[in-house]
Design a protein around this motif. Structure first.
Motif, PDB file in Angstrom:
ATOM      1  N   MET A 129      14.756  -5.627   0.547  1.00  0.00           N
ATOM      2  CA  MET A 129      13.687  -6.328   0.038  1.00  0.00           C
ATOM      3  C   MET A 129      12.452  -5.408  -0.183  1.00  0.00           C
ATOM      4  SD  MET A 129      13.377  -9.436  -1.200  1.00  0.00           S
ATOM      5  CE  MET A 129      12.183 -10.544  -1.703  1.00  0.00           C
ATOM      6  N   ALA A 130      11.265  -5.750  -0.905  1.00  0.00           N
ATOM      7  CA  ALA A 130      10.321  -4.972  -1.513  1.00  0.00           C
ATOM      8  C   ALA A 130       9.230  -4.768  -0.571  1.00  0.00           C
ATOM      9  CB  ALA A 130       9.522  -5.451  -2.838  1.00  0.00           C
ATOM     10  N   ARG A 131       8.551  -3.515  -0.533  1.00  0.00           N
ATOM     11  CA  ARG A 131       7.357  -3.294   0.294  1.00  0.00           C
ATOM     12  C   ARG A 131       6.495  -4.244  -0.724  1.00  0.00           C
ATOM     13  NH1 ARG A 131       5.779   2.220   3.511  1.00  0.00           N
ATOM     14  NH2 ARG A 131       7.347   1.151   4.518  1.00  0.00           N
ATOM     15  N   ILE A 132       5.344  -5.059  -0.029  1.00  0.00           N
ATOM     16  CA  ILE A 132       4.370  -5.991  -0.496  1.00  0.00           C
ATOM     17  C   ILE A 132       3.011  -5.657  -0.025  1.00  0.00           C
ATOM     18  CG2 ILE A 132       3.731  -8.340  -1.087  1.00  0.00           C
ATOM     19  CD1 ILE A 132       6.600  -8.828  -0.325  1.00  0.00           C
ATOM     20  N   LEU A 133       2.265  -5.297  -0.875  1.00  0.00           N
ATOM     21  CA  LEU A 133       0.646  -5.297  -0.567  1.00  0.00           C
ATOM     22  C   LEU A 133       0.060  -6.407  -0.820  1.00  0.00           C
ATOM     23  CD1 LEU A 133      -1.937  -3.770  -0.018  1.00  0.00           C
ATOM     24  CD2 LEU A 133      -1.998  -3.068  -2.359  1.00  0.00           C
ATOM     25  N   GLY A 165       9.085  -6.901   2.908  1.00  0.00           N
ATOM     26  CA  GLY A 165       9.709  -8.149   2.676  1.00  0.00           C
ATOM     27  C   GLY A 165      11.222  -8.400   3.076  1.00  0.00           C
ATOM     28  N   GLY A 166      11.745  -9.695   3.319  1.00  0.00           N
ATOM     29  CA  GLY A 166      12.892  -9.959   3.540  1.00  0.00           C
ATOM     30  C   GLY A 166      13.164 -11.077   4.227  1.00  0.00           C
ATOM     31  N   TYR A 220       0.928   4.035   1.853  1.00  0.00           N
ATOM     32  CA  TYR A 220       2.118   3.049   2.117  1.00  0.00           C
ATOM     33  C   TYR A 220       3.079   2.742   1.000  1.00  0.00           C
ATOM     34  CZ  TYR A 220      -0.838   2.529   6.337  1.00  0.00           C
ATOM     35  OH  TYR A 220      -1.494   2.672   7.390  1.00  0.00           O
ATOM     36  N   ARG A 221       2.839   2.938  -0.212  1.00  0.00           N
ATOM     37  CA  ARG A 221       3.613   3.054  -1.365  1.00  0.00           C
ATOM     38  C   ARG A 221       4.146   1.517  -1.546  1.00  0.00           C
ATOM     39  NH1 ARG A 221       2.884   7.751  -3.558  1.00  0.00           N
ATOM     40  NH2 ARG A 221       2.851   9.695  -2.393  1.00  0.00           N
ATOM     41  N   PRO A 222       3.574   0.548  -1.696  1.00  0.00           N
ATOM     42  CA  PRO A 222       4.203  -0.696  -1.852  1.00  0.00           C
ATOM     43  C   PRO A 222       4.741  -0.852  -3.089  1.00  0.00           C
ATOM     44  CG  PRO A 222       1.783  -0.858  -2.268  1.00  0.00           C
ATOM     45  CD  PRO A 222       1.933   0.746  -1.539  1.00  0.00           C
ATOM     46  N   GLU A 223       5.460  -1.734  -3.511  1.00  0.00           N
ATOM     47  CA  GLU A 223       6.274  -1.835  -4.744  1.00  0.00           C
ATOM     48  C   GLU A 223       5.669  -3.010  -5.579  1.00  0.00           C
ATOM     49  OE1 GLU A 223      10.715  -1.701  -3.953  1.00  0.00           O
ATOM     50  OE2 GLU A 223       9.740  -1.226  -1.929  1.00  0.00           O
ATOM     51  N   GLU A 224       4.989  -3.791  -4.786  1.00  0.00           N
ATOM     52  CA  GLU A 224       4.372  -5.203  -5.666  1.00  0.00           C
ATOM     53  C   GLU A 224       3.034  -5.437  -4.918  1.00  0.00           C
ATOM     54  OE1 GLU A 224       7.044  -8.548  -5.617  1.00  0.00           O
ATOM     55  OE2 GLU A 224       8.796  -7.026  -5.189  1.00  0.00           O
ATOM     56  N   MET A 225       2.063  -6.083  -5.589  1.00  0.00           N
ATOM     57  CA  MET A 225       0.918  -6.663  -4.871  1.00  0.00           C
ATOM     58  C   MET A 225       0.962  -8.314  -5.094  1.00  0.00           C
ATOM     59  SD  MET A 225      -2.967  -5.385  -5.405  1.00  0.00           S
ATOM     60  CE  MET A 225      -3.776  -6.980  -6.620  1.00  0.00           C
ATOM     61  N   ALA A 226       0.345  -8.778  -4.209  1.00  0.00           N
ATOM     62  CA  ALA A 226       0.128 -10.313  -4.227  1.00  0.00           C
ATOM     63  C   ALA A 226      -1.131 -10.531  -3.679  1.00  0.00           C
ATOM     64  CB  ALA A 226       1.295 -11.043  -3.390  1.00  0.00           C
TER      65      ALA A 226
END
Length: 169
Positions: free
Chosen positions: A1-5, A21-22, A58-64
């Motif tokens: 799952m993606a790394r999320i900010l 995430g996961g 931290y290289r997140p792949e997505e932001m919320a």
């Protein structure tokens, strides 16, 4: 799952959290950008710069990010919207997709009801991420937004699988 900010924007304190995430989200970092008492445009620049550093580290792949709620004080709502804009620009400058959630959506995802108070969010975020000890309220809210996004993304992923296996759209 993606790394999320996850971001809880604010004009004096902006909370942020990066999670993996996961099925069971795990914490990478949970903290705040505390802004000095300088002119407002300078604070917006500090939000942008601070989140740009977090993204680089931290290289997140997505932001919320939490959506602006309608406030009785128009000036406060406008400042909050501008803080959100600075945060969104930091993500957009790095090519991150941005998802937005209302406070009610976040509270429902974390606590199970849309009218939870700050202490309940802090407690549940700590439980979900295995954080011992107190979590600053803005940082907990940011982690809550990230966890909410992880839940929504997992559900959407499952729905796509269900749609593809049933042949329905």
């Amino acid at each position: 799952m993606a790394r999320i900010l996850g971001i809880d924007p604010g004009s004096t304190i902006t909370g942020f959290a990066v999670i993996e995430g996961g099925a069971t989200p795990t914490m990478c970092v949970i903290d705040c950008i505390r802004l000095p008492r300088v002119d407002f445009p300078a604070r917006l620049g500090l939000i942008f710069e601070g989140l740009t550093r977090v993204i680089q580290q931290y290289r997140p792949e997505e932001m919320a990010i939490e959506n602006v709620f309608v406030s009785k004080n128009a000036a406060s709502a406008l400042k909050l919207g501008q803080a959100r804009g600075a945060a969104i620009c930091a993500a957009a400058a790095r090519g991150l997709p941005v998802s937005e959630y209302t406070a009610t959506q976040v509270k429902q995802a974390i606590v199970g009801r849309g009218h939870a108070d700050k202490r309940q969010i802090q407690h549940m975020v700590g439980m979900l991420l295995g954080v011992a000890g107190p979590i600053q309220a803005d940082a907990a809210d940011a982690a809550g937004v990230a966890i909410c996004h992880a839940h929504h993304a997992r559900t959407a992923s499952r729905m796509r699988v269900a749609v593809s296996t049933t042949g329905r759209r």
